[in-house]
Structures are given as C-alpha cells and as structure tokens.
Design an enzyme around this catalytic site. Structure first.
Site, PDB file in Angstrom:
ATOM      1  N   CYS A  39       1.049  -0.060  -6.605  1.00  0.00           N
ATOM      2  CA  CYS A  39       0.567   1.298  -5.886  1.00  0.00           C
ATOM      3  C   CYS A  39       0.817   2.161  -7.275  1.00  0.00           C
ATOM      4  CB  CYS A  39       1.840   1.566  -5.079  1.00  0.00           C
ATOM      5  SG  CYS A  39       3.834   1.316  -5.656  1.00  0.00           S
ATOM      6  N   HIS A  65       7.669   2.910  -3.684  1.00  0.00           N
ATOM      7  CA  HIS A  65       6.470   3.184  -3.218  1.00  0.00           C
ATOM      8  C   HIS A  65       5.300   4.210  -3.747  1.00  0.00           C
ATOM      9  CE1 HIS A  65       1.952   2.170  -1.462  1.00  0.00           C
ATOM     10  NE2 HIS A  65       2.151   3.001  -1.108  1.00  0.00           N
ATOM     11  N   ASP A  97      -3.351   7.126  -0.519  1.00  0.00           N
ATOM     12  CA  ASP A  97      -1.269   6.495  -0.077  1.00  0.00           C
ATOM     13  C   ASP A  97      -2.547   5.124  -0.234  1.00  0.00           C
ATOM     14  OD1 ASP A  97      -0.047   4.132   0.539  1.00  0.00           O
ATOM     15  OD2 ASP A  97       1.025   5.372   1.754  1.00  0.00           O
TER      16      ASP A  97
END
Length: 187
Positions: A145, A76, A93
């Site tokens: 991501c 990620h 994030d």
C-alpha cells in the site's frame, strides 16, 4: 530496508519520497507540488488548531497540488491529493475503501486556512469537491500500500494516467530505493 520485498513502508520512506516529488516540481514545468508529512492527518483529525501553524512558511494556495499521505489505523497507506486548479480533493486507496472523514477534514482545513490567511475571497464548502477515486490500480497483497500511495502521487503530479498494477511493485520498490539513495527522481 523497508523497500525490500514485502516490507511495509514506514513514514520516513513516504516523507522522503514525497519530498523528492516536491523537489522535482520546483525544477520542471510540471505542476507545483507541496507535500504534507505523514503526521499531518492524525494531527488534523484532532482539530485545526493542531495544524494551524504547519503552513506558516508556505502559501498552499499558490501550489498546484498538495500531497497528503494518510496512514489508516497505522496499517494501511493511502494518498489524498488536493488539486488546486480543479478545486478537487481526491482520495486514492489501493484497497478501494472510501474515507469521507479524511476528505471532509481536508476540505474544512482548506476553508480554515483561507480564513486564517485572510484570502480576498475565503473558501466555502461549495468551493472544493471531494471524491473517492474508484478507477485506480488495486493491490493484491497486504504489503504494497505504501508503494501504491507513492506511485499515485508520482504519476498524478506528472499528469500521467494510473497505468501501473501489482506486478509493477517489485520494480517500483527498486526504483524508489535508487531514487531516495540518489536524492532525486529518475524522471
């Protein structure tokens, strides 16, 4: 190929894109930007001595922003951005998962760098605030991501609000592919 639909971005694409942001910052009136590469955080988390020579050819304290890509558990991508003018380290994030370990490691890195460079006034823990940015666009799949992280960096270094969303990812993938192929950002 990693910029095709639903593919995970690899470290090469992340590094290339961040280098385009850095190159743009040197040619415009936008904030001056420096980017660490994708291997910086894993090395930093093993100790400052592992990264102490990474900035020997650049004075990071003369930059306005430092981009730090973070590959959490190698699955990620997130983006940490050190804003030198605001004395702030922010962590972005797209899944909204805080990472105090990385934030604290980056703050300690800045302190040790200030000592190593013998700044007139070395930094202390109080000099830089850390924050997990919470009001940011969220991804709704498991493959974008890296694109989100690059766009966090791209927008913030242009002083733009984070107004994009998951629906923009196909367009951003095409844009990034074009920009990397052309060797420069469109804007």
């Amino acid at each position: 190929m990693t910029l095709t639909k639903n593919s995970w971005l690899n470290d090469n694409v992340i590094n290339l894109y961040l280098n385009l942001i850095v190159a743009r910052s040197q040619k415009t009136s936008l904030p001056r930007v420096y980017a660490m590469n994708t291997f910086f955080v894993p090395s930093l988390l093993k100790g400052y001595k592992n990264v102490s020579r990474w900035t020997r050819h650049v004075d990071i304290f003369k930059e306005d922003m430092i981009l730090v890509p973070v590959h959490v558990d190698n699955v990620h991508w997130c983006m940490a951005i050190i804003d030198m003018s605001k004395n702030m380290i922010s962590y972005y994030d797209s899944f909204n998962i805080p990472n105090p370990t990385v934030l604290n490691a980056l703050r300690n890195f800045l302190i040790k760098e200030s000592l190593a460079r013998k700044l007139e006034t070395p930094l202390t823990l109080k000099d830089f605030q850390v924050q997990h940015a919470t009001n940011v666009p969220r991804q709704t799949n498991t493959s974008d991501c890296g694109v989100f992280s690059c766009m966090f960096a791209e927008y913030i270094t242009r002083n733009k609000s984070l107004t994009f969303s998951q629906k923009d990812m196909p367009r951003f993938r095409k844009q990034m592919k074009r920009e990397i192929t052309n060797g420069r950002l469109d804007q």
